[in-house]
Design a protein around this motif. Structure first.
Motif, PDB file in Angstrom:
ATOM      1  N   LEU A   6      64.814  40.870  24.727  1.00 43.67           N
ATOM      2  CA  LEU A   6      64.223  41.356  25.987  1.00 43.67           C
ATOM      3  C   LEU A   6      65.346  41.520  27.093  1.00 43.67           C
ATOM      4  O   LEU A   6      65.472  42.605  27.566  1.00 43.67           O
ATOM      5  CB  LEU A   6      63.473  40.035  26.697  1.00 43.67           C
ATOM      6  CG  LEU A   6      62.965  40.258  28.272  1.00 43.67           C
ATOM      7  CD1 LEU A   6      61.944  41.456  28.178  1.00 43.67           C
ATOM      8  CD2 LEU A   6      62.276  39.299  28.840  1.00 43.67           C
ATOM      9  N   ARG A   7      66.703  41.038  26.853  1.00 46.35           N
ATOM     10  CA  ARG A   7      67.856  41.132  27.489  1.00 46.35           C
ATOM     11  C   ARG A   7      68.418  42.559  27.147  1.00 46.35           C
ATOM     12  O   ARG A   7      68.938  43.309  27.831  1.00 46.35           O
ATOM     13  CB  ARG A   7      68.977  40.138  27.420  1.00 46.35           C
ATOM     14  CG  ARG A   7      68.301  38.811  28.011  1.00 46.35           C
ATOM     15  CD  ARG A   7      69.460  37.657  27.780  1.00 46.35           C
ATOM     16  NE  ARG A   7      69.430  36.443  28.441  1.00 46.35           N
ATOM     17  CZ  ARG A   7      69.663  35.348  28.622  1.00 46.35           C
ATOM     18  NH1 ARG A   7      70.719  35.083  27.468  1.00 46.35           N
ATOM     19  NH2 ARG A   7      69.548  34.124  29.111  1.00 46.35           N
ATOM     20  N   LEU A   8      68.422  42.628  25.756  1.00 44.32           N
ATOM     21  CA  LEU A   8      69.144  44.091  25.267  1.00 44.32           C
ATOM     22  C   LEU A   8      68.080  45.033  25.706  1.00 44.32           C
ATOM     23  O   LEU A   8      68.528  46.306  25.996  1.00 44.32           O
ATOM     24  CB  LEU A   8      69.057  43.981  23.451  1.00 44.32           C
ATOM     25  CG  LEU A   8      69.853  43.050  23.101  1.00 44.32           C
ATOM     26  CD1 LEU A   8      69.884  42.870  21.652  1.00 44.32           C
ATOM     27  CD2 LEU A   8      71.394  43.584  23.423  1.00 44.32           C
ATOM     28  N   ALA A   9      66.755  44.842  25.615  1.00 44.44           N
ATOM     29  CA  ALA A   9      65.826  45.979  26.089  1.00 44.44           C
ATOM     30  C   ALA A   9      66.282  46.334  27.507  1.00 44.44           C
ATOM     31  O   ALA A   9      66.255  47.577  27.998  1.00 44.44           O
ATOM     32  CB  ALA A   9      64.446  45.710  25.945  1.00 44.44           C
ATOM     33  N   LEU A  13      67.398  50.039  29.141  1.00 43.54           N
ATOM     34  CA  LEU A  13      66.638  50.664  30.160  1.00 43.54           C
ATOM     35  C   LEU A  13      67.598  50.806  31.210  1.00 43.54           C
ATOM     36  O   LEU A  13      67.451  52.077  31.747  1.00 43.54           O
ATOM     37  CB  LEU A  13      65.564  50.029  30.437  1.00 43.54           C
ATOM     38  CG  LEU A  13      64.428  49.533  29.524  1.00 43.54           C
ATOM     39  CD1 LEU A  13      63.395  48.923  30.101  1.00 43.54           C
ATOM     40  CD2 LEU A  13      63.637  51.096  29.177  1.00 43.54           C
ATOM     41  N   LEU A  14      68.298  50.007  31.657  1.00 42.24           N
ATOM     42  CA  LEU A  14      69.344  50.064  32.786  1.00 42.24           C
ATOM     43  C   LEU A  14      70.351  51.548  32.398  1.00 42.24           C
ATOM     44  O   LEU A  14      70.742  52.293  33.292  1.00 42.24           O
ATOM     45  CB  LEU A  14      70.136  49.083  32.966  1.00 42.24           C
ATOM     46  CG  LEU A  14      69.263  47.914  33.745  1.00 42.24           C
ATOM     47  CD1 LEU A  14      70.211  46.534  34.133  1.00 42.24           C
ATOM     48  CD2 LEU A  14      68.761  48.305  35.170  1.00 42.24           C
ATOM     49  N   LEU A  15      70.480  51.300  31.274  1.00 41.98           N
ATOM     50  CA  LEU A  15      71.671  52.408  30.831  1.00 41.98           C
ATOM     51  C   LEU A  15      71.029  53.728  30.831  1.00 41.98           C
ATOM     52  O   LEU A  15      71.624  54.836  31.312  1.00 41.98           O
ATOM     53  CB  LEU A  15      72.355  52.022  29.336  1.00 41.98           C
ATOM     54  CG  LEU A  15      73.054  50.962  29.205  1.00 41.98           C
ATOM     55  CD1 LEU A  15      73.610  50.662  27.585  1.00 41.98           C
ATOM     56  CD2 LEU A  15      74.469  51.172  30.157  1.00 41.98           C
ATOM     57  N   TRP A  20      69.995  58.892  33.524  1.00 40.59           N
ATOM     58  CA  TRP A  20      69.170  59.893  33.932  1.00 40.59           C
ATOM     59  C   TRP A  20      69.466  60.329  35.307  1.00 40.59           C
ATOM     60  O   TRP A  20      69.397  61.484  35.630  1.00 40.59           O
ATOM     61  CB  TRP A  20      67.807  59.400  34.033  1.00 40.59           C
ATOM     62  CG  TRP A  20      66.581  60.293  34.256  1.00 40.59           C
ATOM     63  CD1 TRP A  20      66.119  61.320  33.533  1.00 40.59           C
ATOM     64  CD2 TRP A  20      66.036  60.446  35.534  1.00 40.59           C
ATOM     65  NE1 TRP A  20      65.206  61.931  34.360  1.00 40.59           N
ATOM     66  CE2 TRP A  20      65.272  61.282  35.483  1.00 40.59           C
ATOM     67  CE3 TRP A  20      66.347  59.409  36.858  1.00 40.59           C
ATOM     68  CZ2 TRP A  20      64.342  61.648  36.749  1.00 40.59           C
ATOM     69  CZ3 TRP A  20      65.495  59.987  37.931  1.00 40.59           C
ATOM     70  CH2 TRP A  20      64.656  60.743  37.982  1.00 40.59           C
ATOM     71  N   VAL A  21      70.003  59.338  36.107  1.00 42.53           N
ATOM     72  CA  VAL A  21      70.316  59.675  37.464  1.00 42.53           C
ATOM     73  C   VAL A  21      71.471  60.418  37.438  1.00 42.53           C
ATOM     74  O   VAL A  21      71.722  61.355  38.338  1.00 42.53           O
ATOM     75  CB  VAL A  21      70.429  58.244  38.299  1.00 42.53           C
ATOM     76  CG1 VAL A  21      71.002  58.614  39.790  1.00 42.53           C
ATOM     77  CG2 VAL A  21      69.170  57.304  38.422  1.00 42.53           C
ATOM     78  N   ALA A  22      72.268  60.241  36.572  1.00 42.81           N
ATOM     79  CA  ALA A  22      73.961  60.642  36.577  1.00 42.81           C
ATOM     80  C   ALA A  22      73.892  62.176  36.019  1.00 42.81           C
ATOM     81  O   ALA A  22      75.043  62.753  36.147  1.00 42.81           O
ATOM     82  CB  ALA A  22      74.826  59.663  35.886  1.00 42.81           C
TER      83      ALA A  22
END
Length: 367
Positions: A6-9, A13-15, A20-22
């Protein structure tokens, strides 16, 4: 194991969200053209483009910008643009400096000037005008530039579908080229005058206010007509423009230069449109009004009354049926000024014969 996954996921997702934003900013940073772009070779212009470019270069020196002012001033070309009441186009006709334009461009004005393609401003005077043909001839005075008379073509052998080109000064924009085709031939242009121009060339080449008096050209760059009017609810080009055929222009210009006016055979009548006769179920030429002191008026021929009720309809000429004002005008021209014709005139169901002499109606008052 489940918590680690879950932490890796969440990290992935954050990356992904960060990327996407950058992405737009990074793309702008890495892929922006920070130096002038390399020009992509075009290759040769199409043959049709080369022909159009050559046509404009050859003909544009023969097209002028006509200015007219109702009241004289120290300088027609001052910055007081509001005092320039009329503006249009014209074509250089000959090496003597005669210019052809529309009569409505200079009608009712006291001071006329012309800007040549070189940028030179010269004054001009009216040599003669033919209001019933909407044509006028100007004489340019004391120019320093050499003349470039326009090449003359023919309008008698034009065909619907031929390419057309117009050069003029729409809305005061100098040397504007537009193109289209011959949309129709033999049009009648309602003008309210005793002689309404017939045989007009209809074109969809964009023609706007300021194009009046400018040339309509064929693909060889020859003059085939003088642009005169448009049909438009807004006053702007709607793809229905009209030009006076060059065969008429050639005749009228010669008469104006030689005599100052164009003799016009007629009897002094203003006729209704042919569609009006059809709507009323009448076969013949409906008389709307007669000109004062004209042969028609002296013969007792009457126009419609104040309520628009038809009085006289010409049904025959010299015993032969007549159906349109175009036929009647042709008969006048063939008979010639000074000769007589016999009209059959119908009024209130009664027919009578009237003999009238054909006169030069160009000098009659339109009042």
């Amino acid at each position: 194991m489940g918590v680690r996954f879950l932490r890796l996921a969440i990290v992935w997702l954050l990356l992904l969200a960060t990327a996407w934003v950058a992405e737009p900013y990074l793309a702008g940073l890495w892929f922006s053209a920070s130096v002038p772009r390399t020009v992509t070779p075009r290759g040769d212009l199409a043959a049709s483009e080369q022909a159009t470019i050559a046509l404009f270069k050859n003909v544009s020196p023969s097209v002028v910008h006509v200015f007219a002012r109702a009241t004289p001033s120290a300088s027609l070309f001052s910055d007081e643009q509001e005092s320039v009441v009329q503006s249009g186009s014209g074509v250089i006709w000959d090496t003597a400096g005669h210019v052809i334009t529309n009569n409505h461009v200079i009608n009712g004005t006291a001071q006329i000037g012309v800007r040549l393609t070189s940028g030179e401003f010269v004054t001009a005077r009216v040599v003669g005008a033919a209001p019933n043909y909407d044509l006028a001839v100007l004489q340019l005075e004391r120019p320093t530039s050499a003349w470039r008379p326009i090449a003359i073509g023919r309008s008698a052998d034009l065909q619907v579908g031929q390419s057309t080109f117009a050069i003029g000064n729409p809305y005061g924009l100098d040397q504007t080229l537009t193109s289209g085709i011959v949309s129709a031939l033999g049009r009648r242009l309602p003008s309210g005058a005793a002689h309404e121009p017939t045989g007009m060339i209809q074109t969809d080449a964009p023609i706007n206010p300021g194009n009046s008096g400018g040339p309509l050209l064929d693909s060889a760059g020859r003059l085939i007509g003088v642009n005169s009017a448009i049909i438009s609810g807004s006053g702007a080009s709607a793809g229905i423009g009209f030009a006076i055929p060059v065969d008429i222009v050639n005749h009228v210009a010669t008469e104006l230069i030689r005599n100052g006016h164009v003799p016009e055979p007629g009897i002094g009548i203003v006729a209704a449109k042919q569609g009006e006769a059809t709507r009323l179920g009448l076969d013949g030429v409906i008389i709307v009004r007669t000109l004062p002191d004209s042969p028609a008026a002296k013969a007792g021929i009457e126009g419609a009354d104040a309520d628009g009720v038809v009085r006289d309809v010409i049904t025959e000429v010299n015993g032969k049926p007549i159906h349109s004002i175009e036929e009647l005008t042709s008969i006048f021209e063939n008979a010639g000024i000074g000769n007589q014709i016999t009209l059959t005139v119908e009024r209130d169901g009664q027919r009578r014969k009237v003999t009238v002499a054909i006169a030069d109606v160009s000098q009659l008052s339109q009042g």
